[in-house]
Structures are given as structure tokens and as C-alpha cells.
Design an enzyme around this catalytic site. Structure first.
Site, PDB file in Angstrom:
ATOM      1  N   GLY B  31      38.878  44.824  39.603  1.00  0.00           N
ATOM      2  CA  GLY B  31      38.731  43.402  39.855  1.00  0.00           C
ATOM      3  C   GLY B  31      37.563  42.826  39.077  1.00  0.00           C
ATOM      4  N   GLY B  33      34.962  39.278  39.097  1.00  0.00           N
ATOM      5  CA  GLY B  33      34.569  37.975  39.616  1.00  0.00           C
ATOM      6  C   GLY B  33      33.649  37.302  38.628  1.00  0.00           C
ATOM      7  N   THR B  34      33.056  36.182  39.047  1.00  0.00           N
ATOM      8  CA  THR B  34      32.149  35.484  38.155  1.00  0.00           C
ATOM      9  C   THR B  34      30.902  36.316  37.889  1.00  0.00           C
ATOM     10  OG1 THR B  34      32.669  33.752  39.731  1.00  0.00           O
ATOM     11  CG2 THR B  34      31.487  33.103  37.743  1.00  0.00           C
ATOM     12  N   TYR B  35      30.479  37.031  38.913  1.00  0.00           N
ATOM     13  CA  TYR B  35      29.201  37.716  38.798  1.00  0.00           C
ATOM     14  C   TYR B  35      29.310  39.208  38.541  1.00  0.00           C
ATOM     15  CZ  TYR B  35      28.300  33.414  41.287  1.00  0.00           C
ATOM     16  OH  TYR B  35      28.284  32.119  41.670  1.00  0.00           O
ATOM     17  N   ALA B  36      30.483  39.755  38.793  1.00  0.00           N
ATOM     18  CA  ALA B  36      30.534  41.212  38.745  1.00  0.00           C
ATOM     19  C   ALA B  36      31.924  41.720  38.389  1.00  0.00           C
ATOM     20  CB  ALA B  36      30.115  41.784  40.096  1.00  0.00           C
ATOM     21  N   VAL B  37      31.941  42.937  37.904  1.00  0.00           N
ATOM     22  CA  VAL B  37      33.202  43.628  37.662  1.00  0.00           C
ATOM     23  C   VAL B  37      33.230  44.828  38.610  1.00  0.00           C
ATOM     24  CG1 VAL B  37      34.671  44.662  35.902  1.00  0.00           C
ATOM     25  CG2 VAL B  37      32.882  43.050  35.241  1.00  0.00           C
ATOM     26  N   ASP B 146      28.639  34.369  55.274  1.00  0.00           N
ATOM     27  CA  ASP B 146      29.920  34.205  54.582  1.00  0.00           C
ATOM     28  C   ASP B 146      30.996  35.058  55.241  1.00  0.00           C
ATOM     29  OD1 ASP B 146      31.723  33.200  52.839  1.00  0.00           O
ATOM     30  OD2 ASP B 146      31.138  34.449  51.148  1.00  0.00           O
TER      31      ASP B 146
END
Lengths: 330, 336
Positions: B31, B33-37, B146
């Protein structure tokens, strides 16, 4: 019309036909009595001649004789191959077993290798005689239990209904009585009507709640009785009997401190009037800010946290925990 | 433990001979995301399956994303069966890598999977595990901020674990302002919607209440289209807060009572949650109190009667799992 004695429905309207699973030829009841009473005899149909016995005759269930025959075969095979799913370790093996049954039924039904198949069936029966018997016993026990269970359920329902009716009747009487009392009181007492009404209302409420409780406890009692007598109770899978704990034992019940009462926002003065509470002028000021209060912020959280943090880890002796059996944090 | 309140000591980063990269293998990218793989991998020494979150660097002005720092900061303090385990952290010249335990499923997937049927026991079990996890966070004064089904991951043995501490924060000095722009919108508590800056753990409890409702309904409970709509949707379902039911609410920065909806009666809620027992409804009402000071905390929630009434919470290993898309025809039961 019976093909043997030529009697027909018109003249004897209550005649019935019987068949024998040897050849499935229809013969009327009186013919069966007449021909087979003295023991086994050949089928009276021309060119059939199979030897039939009276006790094997039965009424036809399905119009289609092929279906009738298949059902009989299935019954016969099913009596021998009588395992259920719970006897198998996996669904796959059970399916294999069912497949095997289908195979046998198909062969017998369509006259393929009948002799071999029957021999096979026989052999299986001989080999598994005990198992089959045992299984039969277990199944009949189960169905007996089911009947008992249903009866008990019915009895429970009736019992409950009776109690409900009785209580309803009592309530009705009580209401009438109350009405009468009210009229009497209004006529004689010096209190105002409203007061009397209010009193009665209170009485009524308290009676109502107590009644409800009573009914509930009776119902619960009945349920318990029912459950203890319920034969299916013992069939339930044995549960893990670990008691339920919401925190799984991971909760700090004995804090090392006792907290003093914390004042509400309205009670806080600018000077130290804490009297056995905590005094922190800065926090006390914050505790009066409406925005803080509206967001759910409370003064006692601050003090509680401070105390928690001050006492954290005290009384926790690491060496001891290491040596004792694995700490049960889970 | 005699004093479970103690924050577990920071995870001791294992002493290693070579560089940490050699202890873990990155095998498959699962996966981004914007901040991480996120990669799937194994711990070389033990063969344990793990997930590696590689934080992207260089795209932020300060060098490293805040959420990664938060995740490291709080996860290494928390050790609980219902909180995701941070196994290790290591850095390569260009990246920061978080080694996390591998959790293949999450609650959102299960809620959306219409082939899976939830029983009350299942819901109870998930609620218990969520509450236990958040109880551990709160008693260590950490807010998650969250919570949503997507962040409640499910381990292969059925244990539910709270994950994604990218927005987590320790409760600090009361004079510090907290940002009210936290929590995914549908799970955002009313005080946050009103822009409160001094909220408490009650915001996490609200999210859990909404998740509870979602578990029963199988659709999001309060799906607001935008922040303004969220207020409307929330109050339509639970009533508009007034000074009577929520003292001092009008002092919150963004308070407005645009449309006044009445409080829902118990019967209305009963109709909406037809499968819920009275005790389940009680707990949900306690968790979705508009006034944060009246909302129940994790301790009170866990002690609620809902968890002690029958049916018993399902054992984690018996909880429903993701349905396998194509079932083998062989495995289907044959009918005679």
C-alpha cells in the site's frame, strides 16, 4: 379396478390397493388377505411369479411407482449407511460418504450391477453392525428429547399465560377498589381533590412497579425451571468456563492514594478556601473558563493526573514480577 | 501487574550487530499513502511476518512528517493486546522505517462485506477489545484522535488492535491549545465540531459510540458531506445541544444552533436500532452524550451491564473473518 379379483371402486368404494417392494404390482387389500394369509406365495400377476410375503405389503405413497421404488431403496440403504455429519472429521469426508450412498442408490435403482451392489451393502452391514445399532439408538434418543423439549415449551407458555391472566384480573379488581376509595375519600376527607388524586397516583405508581417486578421474577423462575429440565441443555457445547472480566484483570483498583474532593467551578473562590481540597490558583482560574468547561475539561482530571503520575510505578517491584510466573497482563 | 497504570517502558530497541535493515526483509509492497509506503516482510531471525512502514522524507518542509513522529512517540510507550505493536524502528540514509506487527484485516472491510453476518456476541467482543485498547491509551494520558473502523485492525487470531497513531497526542498542560481539526469527520465529536480547544478523552469515546452504532447498522451512522453538514447530520440524529443539556456549550468558539432538532426519544432510537437490546441502547446513549462531561469514560463503559448480559462476547478466534471471494464448490454442503 383390481386386476386379480376384478372388484372396482364403484361397487366397493372403500377398497385400497397395496404394493410389495419386491415387484411393485398393485393388488387390492382383500386379494392380499386371500392369497398371502397362509404364507409366502408367488405374485398373481402373469409372468411375474416373485415370491411375496404379506408383511411386506404397504400402501402406495407416490403416484409414480419409480419414485416409490427409489424412496424404498433409499430407506434401505439409509438404514445401513446411517452416519451423520458429526461423525466425520471434515465436511469433505462427509460429502465423500454421501457420494458413496448416491452411487449405491443409483445402481440399485437403475439395475446396474445389482447383485454386486447388494453384496457390497450386505458386507458393509455385517462389518459395521455395532456402529449402525449404536447410531440408531443415539438418533432415537435425540428425537425423544426433542418431543420432550417441545412439550415442556408448551407447558411453560401455558403457565406464563395463566399467571398473566390472573394478575390482570387482580389489577382490574384493585382498580375498582381504588375508584371506590377515591369516591369515599372525596366525600369524607378534608383534603383537596388534587391532593387526594396526587396521593393515589403515587400509590398507583409504586404498586405498578412492584407488580412488574413480581411478574418478572415469576417469569425468570419459570424460565430457570424450564432450562434445568431442558434435555437440550446438556447438548450445548461445553463453554470455556473462565469468568468474564471486562478489563481482563488489567485494571488498577487499588490506587496508592486517595483523592480529596475537588470543588466545582461555582464553588471556587479566588482565595484559598479549599478546606481539605487542592489549591492551585492558576488551575482554579482555568476551571472557571466557560470554554474549558464546555469542552468537557474538568479540574479534577488535572489533579487526578498529577496524583497518578506522582504515584506511577510505586509498589511495582520489577524483580518480583520477573521471578513470578509470567505477568498476566493479557 | 500490580500497577498497570504504569506506562510500559519504551520498547528496548534490540541490540544488533549489523545495521537494522538486515534484520528485516522487505518483500512486497502492499500500500502507499501520502506519507508512507507499506511493505510486507519478515523478521529474519524469527521468521515472523511483519509490516514495514517506510516514511517518505523530503516532501515536507521540516524534513519528516509529524504523524510518523507521533506514531513512534506514542506506540513505543504503549504495550497492550489491543494496541498495534511497534516492533522496531530503524533508519536508512534516506528513510525512516517503522516495523509494525502485521494485521491483515480491518473492521471497515468486515462491515462492508455483506456476506459476513454479525451477531450481538461478535459486536460485543469487538467493542470490548476497542474499549480495552482505548482504556490503556487514556490511562496513559494519550488521546488517539482518529478512531474509525478503518483504524481498528484485526489480527489473524481475531484480536482487534487499535492502529494509526498518526494523530495521537498526549494530554499536555491545560493552557496549551489542542487542535480541533482532528478525527475523521463522521466520527468527530460535537465539541470538536464546535471548535473546542481543550477537549478530553471523551472525543475518543464518542468515536467508539459511533462505531458501535455502525456495527449494528452496517452503514455509517452519521455520514456528513462536509463539516457544516456534519453538524446538521449529528444533531438531526441526536438532538441539538442547548445550555440545559450541555452547560457552557455556547461558549465554544464555533457554537451555533442553526436548526434546533429535538432530542430523539428512546422509542425512536429503538426503531432505528431494531437489533439492539435495551442494554446495548443504554451503552450507546451513554457513549453518544452530546455533553462531553456527561459522556461515559472507558472505565464506565467497560463496566456497563451490556457486556455482562447474554450472549457472551464471542471468543476472538471465533469472530467472523473476511469472506473468501470464490468458495470452492467442493466445500459447499451437498443436499440430498
Amino acid at each position: 379396478m383390481c386386476p386379480i379379483c376384478k372388484t372396482d371402486k364403484y361397487l366397493s368404494p372403500n377398497m385400497t390397493f397395496l404394493i410389495n417392494p419386491e415387484c411393485y404390482h398393485k393388488i387390492c387389500e382383500s386379494c392380499v388377505d386371500r392369497i398371502f394369509s397362509l404364507g409366502p406365495a408367488p405374485c398373481p400377476y402373469p409372468k411375474c411369479g416373485k415370491i411375496l410375503r404379506k408383511n411386506k405389503f404397504k400402501q402406495q405413497v407416490f403416484d409414480d411407482l419409480r419414485i416409490e421404488r427409489e424412496i424404498d431403496i433409499r430407506k434401505k440403504v439409509g438404514n445401513v449407511y446411517n452416519k451423520t455429519e458429526e461423525d466425520f472429521p471434515s465436511l469433505k469426508e462427509y460429502n465423500q460418504y454421501l457420494e458413496n450412498i448416491e452411487e449405491i442408490v443409483f445402481k440399485l435403482n437403475n439395475d446396474v450391477d445389482v447383485v454386486e451392489t447388494l453384496a457390497e451393502l450386505d458386507k458393509y452391514e455385517q462389518e459395521h453392525k455395532l456402529e449402525i445399532l449404536e447410531k440408531n439408538m443415539r438418533e432415537s434418543e435425540k428425537s425423544a428429547d426433542l418431543v420432550k423439549y417441545q412439550e415442556a415449551m408448551e407447558r411453560l407458555k401455558q403457565e406464563k399465560r395463566k399467571i398473566q391472566e390472573k394478575m390482570d384480573l387482580e389489577d382490574l379488581n384493585f382498580q375498582r377498589e381504588q375508584q371506590q376509595k377515591l369516591l369515599d375519600k372525596m366525600a369524607t376527607s378534608s383534603e383537596t381533590t388534587e391532593e387526594i388524586l396526587k396521593q393515589l397516583e403515587v400509590q398507583k405508581q409504586s404498586r405498578l412497579t412492584s407488580r412488574r417486578k413480581q411478574l418478572q421474577s415469576i417469569n425468570e423462575n419459570l424460565d430457570r425451571q424450564f432450562n434445568s429440565a431442558n434435555p437440550f441443555h446438556k447438548h450445548l457445547p461445553e463453554e470455556v468456563q473462565t469468568p468474564f472480566t471486562p478489563f481482563k484483570g488489567d485494571r488498577d483498583l487499588n490506587k496508592k492514594y486517595t483523592m480529596l474532593p475537588v470543588l466545582d467551578a461555582e464553588e471556587i473562590m479566588d482565595t484559598d478556601n479549599s478546606h481539605g481540597s487542592y489549591y492551585d490558583p492558576y488551575m482554579n482560574k482555568l476551571a472557571k473558563v466557560k470554554e474549558f468547561l464546555g469542552a468537557g475539561w474538568r479540574l479534577n482530571h488535572v489533579y487526578e493526573r498529577a496524583l497518578d503520575e506522582a504515584f506511577i510505578g510505586l509498589g511495582c517491584i520489577i524483580e518480583q514480577e520477573k521471578t513470578s510466573a509470567k505477568p498476566t497482563l493479557v | 501487574m500490580s500497577t498497570p497504570v504504569v506506562a510500559s517502558p519504551p520498547v528496548p530497541l534490540k541490540k544488533r550487530s549489523g545495521p537494522a535493515t538486515h534484520n528485516y526483509s522487505k518483500e512486497r509492497k502492499v500500500g502507499e499513502g501520502t506519507y508512507a509506503v507499506v511493505y510486507l516482510g519478515h523478521q529474519v531471525t524469527t521468521g515472523r511476518e511483519i509490516a514495514i512502514k517506510e516514511i517518505k522524507t523530503g516532501i515536507f518542509k521540516d524534513g519528516l512528517d509529524m504523524s510518523a513522529l507521533r506514531e513512534v512517540k506514542y506506540l513505543q510507550e504503549l504495550r497492550h493486546p489491543n494496541v498495534i505493536e511497534l516492533v522496531d524502528v530503524f533508519s536508512t540514509p534516506h528513510n525512516l522505517n517503522l516495523v509494525l506487527e502485521l494485521l491483515p484485516c480491518d473492521l471497515e472491510v468486515l462491515i462492508k462485506d455483506k456476506e459476513v453476518v454479525f451477531t450481538m456476541g461478535d459486536i460485543k467482543s469487538w467493542m470490548l477489545m476497542t474499549l480495552r485498547g482505548i482504556h490503556h491509551c487514556h490511562r496513559n494520558f494519550i488521546l488517539h484522535r482518529d478512531l474509525k473502523p478503518n483504524n481498528l485492525l484485526i489480527a489473524p487470531d481475531g484480536q482487534l488492535k487499535i492502529a494509526d497513531f498518526g494523530l495521537a497526542r498526549a494530554l499536555g498542560n491545560p493552557n496549551e491549545d489542542l487542535s480541533s481539526n482532528v478525527v475523521t469527520r463522521w466520527y468527530r465529536a460535537p465539541e470538536l465540531l464546535f471548535g473546542a480547544k481543550h477537549y478530553t478523552g471523551a472525543i475518543d469515546m464518542w468515536s467508539i459510540g459511533i462505531i458501535f452504532a455502525e456495527l449494528m447498522l452496517r452503514v455509517p451512522y452519521l455520514p456528513g458531506k462536509d463539516d457544516v453538514d456534519q453538524l446538521d447530520v449529528t444533531f438531526k440524529a441526536l438532538g441539538t445541544p442547548t445550555e440545559q443539556i450541555w452547560p457552557n456549550v455556547s461558549s465554544l468558539p464555533m457554537y451555533n444552533a442553526l436548526t434546533v432538532y429535538a432530542q430523539p426519544s428512546r422509542q425512536e432510537l429503538r426503531n432505528r436500532f431494531s437489533a439492539a437490546t435495551e442494554k446495548a441502547l443504554d451503552l450507546m446513549i451513554m457513549l453518544t452524550q452530546l455533553d462531553p462531561s456527561r459522556r461515559c469514560d472507558s472505565t464506565r463503559a467497560l463496566l456497563h451491564d451490556f457486556f455482562t448480559e447474554l450472549p457472551r462476547p464471542t471468543e476472538p478466534r471465533d469472530l467472523p473473518k473476511k469472506s473468501i471471494k470464490k468458495e470452492e464448490p467442493d466445500a459447499k454442503r451437498r443436499k440430498i
